[in-house]
Design a protein around this motif. Structure first.
Motif, PDB file in Angstrom:
ATOM      1  N   VAL A 219       0.836  -1.202   0.000  1.00  0.00           N
ATOM      2  CA  VAL A 219       0.000   0.000   0.000  1.00  0.00           C
ATOM      3  C   VAL A 219       0.870   1.251   0.000  1.00  0.00           C
ATOM      4  N   ALA A 220       1.890   1.288   0.883  1.00  0.00           N
ATOM      5  CA  ALA A 220       2.759   2.461   0.971  1.00  0.00           C
ATOM      6  C   ALA A 220       3.545   2.652  -0.324  1.00  0.00           C
ATOM      7  N   ARG A 221       4.011   1.552  -0.895  1.00  0.00           N
ATOM      8  CA  ARG A 221       4.775   1.662  -2.140  1.00  0.00           C
ATOM      9  C   ARG A 221       3.903   2.191  -3.277  1.00  0.00           C
ATOM     10  N   GLN A 222       2.639   1.729  -3.332  1.00  0.00           N
ATOM     11  CA  GLN A 222       1.726   2.192  -4.376  1.00  0.00           C
ATOM     12  C   GLN A 222       1.437   3.690  -4.215  1.00  0.00           C
ATOM     13  N   ARG A 223       1.320   4.127  -2.965  1.00  0.00           N
ATOM     14  CA  ARG A 223       1.054   5.546  -2.705  1.00  0.00           C
ATOM     15  C   ARG A 223       2.244   6.402  -3.157  1.00  0.00           C
ATOM     16  N   LEU A 224       3.438   5.935  -2.851  1.00  0.00           N
ATOM     17  CA  LEU A 224       4.630   6.660  -3.287  1.00  0.00           C
ATOM     18  C   LEU A 224       4.753   6.649  -4.813  1.00  0.00           C
ATOM     19  N   TYR A 225       4.354   5.542  -5.412  1.00  0.00           N
ATOM     20  CA  TYR A 225       4.436   5.430  -6.868  1.00  0.00           C
ATOM     21  C   TYR A 225       3.548   6.468  -7.550  1.00  0.00           C
ATOM     22  N   GLN A 226       2.387   6.733  -6.985  1.00  0.00           N
ATOM     23  CA  GLN A 226       1.506   7.737  -7.569  1.00  0.00           C
ATOM     24  C   GLN A 226       2.149   9.129  -7.499  1.00  0.00           C
ATOM     25  N   SER A 227       2.787   9.423  -6.384  1.00  0.00           N
ATOM     26  CA  SER A 227       3.509  10.702  -6.284  1.00  0.00           C
ATOM     27  C   SER A 227       4.694  10.730  -7.249  1.00  0.00           C
ATOM     28  N   TRP A 228       5.341   9.602  -7.391  1.00  0.00           N
ATOM     29  CA  TRP A 228       6.498   9.497  -8.296  1.00  0.00           C
ATOM     30  C   TRP A 228       6.091   9.800  -9.745  1.00  0.00           C
ATOM     31  N   LEU A 229       4.914   9.312 -10.164  1.00  0.00           N
ATOM     32  CA  LEU A 229       4.470   9.511 -11.543  1.00  0.00           C
ATOM     33  C   LEU A 229       4.222  10.983 -11.851  1.00  0.00           C
ATOM     34  N   GLU A 230       3.903  11.797 -10.817  1.00  0.00           N
ATOM     35  CA  GLU A 230       3.712  13.230 -11.058  1.00  0.00           C
ATOM     36  C   GLU A 230       5.006  13.883 -11.524  1.00  0.00           C
ATOM     37  N   HIS A 231       6.115  13.336 -11.094  1.00  0.00           N
ATOM     38  CA  HIS A 231       7.423  13.880 -11.486  1.00  0.00           C
ATOM     39  C   HIS A 231       8.047  13.093 -12.636  1.00  0.00           C
ATOM     40  N   HIS A 232       7.661  11.820 -12.770  1.00  0.00           N
ATOM     41  CA  HIS A 232       8.256  10.958 -13.800  1.00  0.00           C
ATOM     42  C   HIS A 232       7.157  10.174 -14.522  1.00  0.00           C
ATOM     43  N   PRO A 233       6.357  10.839 -15.309  1.00  0.00           N
ATOM     44  CA  PRO A 233       5.250  10.135 -15.981  1.00  0.00           C
ATOM     45  C   PRO A 233       5.712   9.024 -16.920  1.00  0.00           C
ATOM     46  N   GLN A 234       6.951   9.100 -17.383  1.00  0.00           N
ATOM     47  CA  GLN A 234       7.467   8.057 -18.282  1.00  0.00           C
ATOM     48  C   GLN A 234       7.582   6.699 -17.597  1.00  0.00           C
ATOM     49  N   ASP A 235       7.542   6.655 -16.254  1.00  0.00           N
ATOM     50  CA  ASP A 235       7.664   5.395 -15.523  1.00  0.00           C
ATOM     51  C   ASP A 235       6.317   4.709 -15.314  1.00  0.00           C
ATOM     52  N   LYS A 236       5.286   5.175 -16.000  1.00  0.00           N
ATOM     53  CA  LYS A 236       3.985   4.518 -15.895  1.00  0.00           C
ATOM     54  C   LYS A 236       4.034   3.091 -16.423  1.00  0.00           C
ATOM     55  N   LYS A 237       5.009   2.810 -17.277  1.00  0.00           N
ATOM     56  CA  LYS A 237       5.160   1.463 -17.841  1.00  0.00           C
ATOM     57  C   LYS A 237       5.476   0.414 -16.779  1.00  0.00           C
ATOM     58  N   TYR A 238       5.883   0.846 -15.591  1.00  0.00           N
ATOM     59  CA  TYR A 238       6.241  -0.099 -14.518  1.00  0.00           C
ATOM     60  C   TYR A 238       5.062  -0.380 -13.585  1.00  0.00           C
ATOM     61  N   GLN A 239       3.846   0.075 -13.940  1.00  0.00           N
ATOM     62  CA  GLN A 239       2.718   0.007 -13.014  1.00  0.00           C
ATOM     63  C   GLN A 239       2.411  -1.414 -12.569  1.00  0.00           C
ATOM     64  N   SER A 240       2.346  -2.348 -13.518  1.00  0.00           N
ATOM     65  CA  SER A 240       2.027  -3.731 -13.137  1.00  0.00           C
ATOM     66  C   SER A 240       3.120  -4.329 -12.272  1.00  0.00           C
ATOM     67  N   ASP A 241       4.349  -3.956 -12.539  1.00  0.00           N
ATOM     68  CA  ASP A 241       5.479  -4.463 -11.760  1.00  0.00           C
ATOM     69  C   ASP A 241       5.422  -3.936 -10.322  1.00  0.00           C
ATOM     70  N   ILE A 242       5.057  -2.673 -10.164  1.00  0.00           N
ATOM     71  CA  ILE A 242       4.999  -2.053  -8.840  1.00  0.00           C
ATOM     72  C   ILE A 242       3.929  -2.722  -7.973  1.00  0.00           C
ATOM     73  N   GLN A 243       2.838  -3.162  -8.581  1.00  0.00           N
ATOM     74  CA  GLN A 243       1.720  -3.735  -7.825  1.00  0.00           C
ATOM     75  C   GLN A 243       2.002  -5.141  -7.313  1.00  0.00           C
ATOM     76  N   ASN A 244       3.028  -5.792  -7.848  1.00  0.00           N
ATOM     77  CA  ASN A 244       3.372  -7.154  -7.434  1.00  0.00           C
ATOM     78  C   ASN A 244       4.452  -7.132  -6.358  1.00  0.00           C
ATOM     79  N   PRO A 245       4.458  -8.132  -5.467  1.00  0.00           N
ATOM     80  CA  PRO A 245       5.510  -8.190  -4.443  1.00  0.00           C
ATOM     81  C   PRO A 245       6.881  -8.377  -5.078  1.00  0.00           C
ATOM     82  N   ALA A 246       7.882  -7.706  -4.519  1.00  0.00           N
ATOM     83  CA  ALA A 246       9.255  -7.859  -5.008  1.00  0.00           C
ATOM     84  C   ALA A 246       9.826  -9.190  -4.528  1.00  0.00           C
ATOM     85  N   ARG A 247      10.718  -9.789  -5.346  1.00  0.00           N
ATOM     86  CA  ARG A 247      11.414 -11.012  -4.928  1.00  0.00           C
ATOM     87  C   ARG A 247      12.479 -10.621  -3.914  1.00  0.00           C
ATOM     88  N   THR A 248      12.328 -11.124  -2.707  1.00  0.00           N
ATOM     89  CA  THR A 248      13.238 -10.729  -1.639  1.00  0.00           C
ATOM     90  C   THR A 248      13.848 -11.959  -0.974  1.00  0.00           C
TER      91      THR A 248
END
Length: 780
Positions: A219-248
């Motif tokens: 949830v927190a990462r998605q919220r930050l991602y929305q703020s990030w897109l305001e400054h970097h709209p070209q990174d919208k292509k990573y939306q599906s990747d951001i919504q999935n858990p990272a391999r850790t």
């Protein structure tokens, strides 16, 4: 007017106060002060040459904390942290008054807790260990934040914050978190990983990557991602990747590779406050993994023979860098003392030092590869050594004596060495902890001393480096600190002697097929007294490789014989690296310019006379290698009517050639089952082995002539001698230095290396000679 005067006076006081504050702040900033990292303790991260993590150690306070300079971080991470935590960081003086007022109103009036800490305040709390839950603690935090802003730049504060911010469990800072959770350096993260690290510090207990399920993190990462897109709209292509858990990964998944090497590096560079905490080693993880796999398989296959432990060291022959290192067969096996590092353990080297005896012999003019040595029972004072197999080979070439590891010839050569002898040579090679020379005596030749695998590898590296002793380096940048701190170009042998020794060792047949390896491998085995150590050391392709099998507790085993246990392991490694395409950079082999190939009599190793029918080519170092015309083969006149030798000549006389070996050598041949035909005693015949002509006559240079040689023109001096037979070969010498050869009546060009008086000799194939003195002076 009075009112204006009072306002003006207050304004002056204000200006004075403001000026004083500015000067105070500037002074505090300019005064020397320690860097923020200087008082902290850090982990040490060790990488292979390609940046793969080998090991991350704990800091002294049991935290994973790694200092990474700001410029080595992913710039997106730096931006994301400021965007999420403190958007006004670059503008405020350490505190945000508006945010503080809003938080105070929310906390104390409305009763709902709200944070207002800036990045500087968060750093102050962690750096000074301030308990900020109380009002008094909050004031201390504010004061500390203002103090940090006065003393340090924004860049320094941001860098410190990113290296100290919490990431759950005992992980602090983005550098350690990136390695622990993603097994990556912080400069190599994806956007999803960047945003994850940016939001965790706000609530590491609920968002930490140690947890298997991370809903709050998503949830927190998605919220930050929305703020990030305001400054970097070209990174919208990573939306599906951001919504999935990272391999850790978890802390228990941290790699623990090449433990003996990393143990050594940690022991040499223990992390102290302010010390570098990232080590980029020279180790190649592909090579390390190959050696580990091969060694483990070898131990498993030979356990029934009592082979439970082994060590191996692989160096780059061009740079001296350590490419793979196994201190034992299994670091975690207590039954073999697996955590002992066999690479640095002092052991008896057996016969692995013999190549350096022969190298010194080549250097000092004692032998060339086909010099015939005597392998016979011999006493050296009170010492009467034997060969490993208890037998004697009789006459044997130096090359065969070396690859067959014959003890008597090696002892005979060693006894002739001086300045340096073997002991002095090893001291020059920086072999440590040696006893006195008297303690070893000639037994040092047969492995009576002790060297470490590292020292032995460095000696073979010296052979592969043209006789120059190089430092062994553990670092990707080979200019960094190394195993030794000597002159990196310390000469121990000439380029010519080193090249010839390697060529001799390349003739050593592989133990499995009993012919020399192709592509070439220069290698030598060693077995210590009591069968405690089995060694093989050698040079192939781009590498120097040394392997050892034995027991750390010095327990002997009859199978610990170099050629039977260490050599097969050595060739399994060499073959595997070649099969995997890991031969490295292979330079074209070019013999040293001064080195020559000479034809000699195969039986005697000397220049062939006209009666020597079997000849061979050997390497020859002009001015050093011993050379003379062979007298082994001699003609004998045989009366065809009686079949008896005779001193007469006539129509019923034929000539047969005999080998005139000394009587003790003749007996050795007989004992070896290879009896030689006994030559007749022809001492009464003055012409046996001789000719009726007077031998060579020197025509040029003239007797007692002085030659003036112009340096700019490099003018050679012509040498010429006449012989009765125009096909007679003449061998020319200047003192003991060999110049070259010519046919009778032909000229040979000679360019003296320095001015001086030279005794010239011309020798024919029968050993007859003529001499002449000549003086040479150099002029501009």
């Amino acid at each position: 007017m009075r009112t204006i005067y009072l306002i003006s006076k207050k304004f002056k006081y204000f200006l004075y106060t403001l000026t004083f504050l500015v000067l105070t702040i500037v002074t505090l900033r300019l005064l020397p002060h320690p860097a923020l990292k200087d008082s902290l303790l850090f982990s040490t991260a060790i990488y292979d040459q390609n940046g793969e993590l080998l090991r991350l150690s704990l800091a002294a306070d049991d935290q994973f904390r790694l200092w990474v300079p700001l410029e080595e971080m992913d710039p997106r991470l730096v931006e994301a942290v400021q965007l999420y935590e403190d958007q006004w960081f670059e503008w405020h003086p350490g505190i945000n008054p508006i945010a503080l007022a809003r938080a105070a109103f929310s906390t104390y009036i409305k009763g709902s807790r709200q944070g207002a800490s800036t990045l500087t305040m968060q750093l102050a709390r962690r750096y000074y260990r301030i308990q900020s839950q109380t009002l008094g603690g909050k004031f201390k935090q504010i004061a500390a934040a203002l103090w940090l802003e006065v003393r340090y730049s924004k860049k320094e504060i941001l860098e410190a914050y990113l290296n100290l911010t919490p990431y759950g469990a005992n992980v602090e800072g983005v550098g350690a978190a990136s390695l622990v959770y993603f097994h990556k350096q912080v400069k190599n993260l994806t956007l999803r990983e960047v945003l994850s690290l940016a939001v965790i510090p706000q609530n590491p207990n609920k968002r930490g990557l140690q947890k298997s399920v991370q809903p709050e993190l998503l949830v927190a990462r998605q919220r930050l991602y929305q703020s990030w897109l305001e400054h970097h709209p070209q990174d919208k292509k990573y939306q599906s990747d951001i919504q999935n858990p990272a391999r850790t990964f978890k802390i228990k998944d941290l790699p623990f590779r090449a433990p003996h090497l990393t143990d050594y590096l940690l022991s040499q560079y223990e992390s102290e406050p302010g010390s570098p905490n990232q080590i980029y080693s020279s180790l190649d993880l592909k090579l390390q993994s190959s050696l580990e796999r091969i060694l483990q398989q070898y131990i498993e296959q030979h356990q029934a023979m009592g082979i439970h432990n082994a060590s191996a060291l692989l160096l780059d022959r061009h740079t001296g860098q350590v490419k793979a290192m196994l201190g034992s067969a299994d670091y975690f096996n207590a039954s073999i003392d697996g955590q002992v590092n066999g690479v640095f353990a002092k052991r008896s080297p057996g016969s692995t030092l013999k190549p350096f005896i022969y190298g010194l012999g080549l250097e000092q003019g004692v032998l060339h590869p086909l010099t015939v040595l005597k392998d016979a029972p011999t006493s050296f004072g009170p010492f009467t050594p034997e060969n490993f197999d208890g037998s004697f080979a009789g006459p044997i070439s130096a090359q065969d004596a070396l690859i067959r590891s014959r003890n008597i010839p090696a002892m005979a050569i060693s006894a002739k060495l001086s300045e340096p002898n073997l002991y002095e040579f090893l001291k020059m090679a920086e072999v440590r902890q040696m006893s006195s020379e008297h303690h070893y005596g000639l037994a040092l030749t047969l492995g009576g001393g002790e060297v470490s695998m590292m020292e032995l590898a460095r000696l073979y590296l010296m052979l592969a480096s043209g006789g120059k002793l190089k430092p062994v380096s553990f670092f990707k940048d080979s200019k960094e600190a190394s195993f030794t701190h000597s002159n990196p170009e310390k000469p121990l042998l000439s380029e010519e002697a080193s090249f010839v020794v390697l060529k001799m060792l390349e003739r050593n047949p592989r133990p499995d097929i009993e012919v020399p390896a192709k592509p070439a491998v220069a290698w030598k085995t060693g077995t210590s007294w009591g069968f405690r150590d089995a060694w093989t050391a050698g040079v192939f392709d781009s590498y120097v490789l040394v392997v050892w099998t034995g027991n750390f507790n010095n327990e002997g085993n009859p199978v610990f014989i170099g050629v039977k246990t260490a050599a097969p392991l050595f060739f399994k490694i060499a073959d595997a690296l070649r099969a995997q395409g890991l031969r490295g950079k292979i330079a074209k082999e070019i013999p040293p310019k001064k080195l020559k190939l000479m034809e000699v009599c195969a039986a005697s190793g000397d220049l062939p006379n006209r009666w020597c029918s079997e000849r061979a080519w050997t390497w020859f170092i002009p001015g050093k290698s011993p050379i003379k015309v062979s007298t082994l083969h001699r003609p004998v006149n045989i009366d065809t009517q009686t079949g008896q030798p005779t001193c007469e000549s006539g129509p019923h006389i034929k000539t047969e050639v005999y080998e005139y070996w000394p009587s003790d050598v003749q007996e050795l041949f007989r004992q070896a089952g290879m009896p030689r035909k006994s030559p007749p005693d022809m001492s009464g015949c003055s012409h046996v082995g001789k000719s009726t002509d007077e031998g060579p006559q020197i025509l040029r240079p003239k007797h007692s002539t002085q030659y003036l040689v112009e340096l700019s023109k490099n003018q050679p001096i012509s040498l010429q001698a006449s012989t009765q037979n125009a096909q007679e070969t003449i061998y020319w010498f200047a003192g003991n230095g060999y110049i070259g050869q010519s046919l009778g009546g032909n000229t040979l060009a000679w360019s003296p290396a320095k001015p001086g008086r030279y005794p010239l000799r011309a020798i024919d194939s029968q050993g007859r000679s003529a001499s002449r003195q000549v003086s040479v002076a150099f002029v501009p």
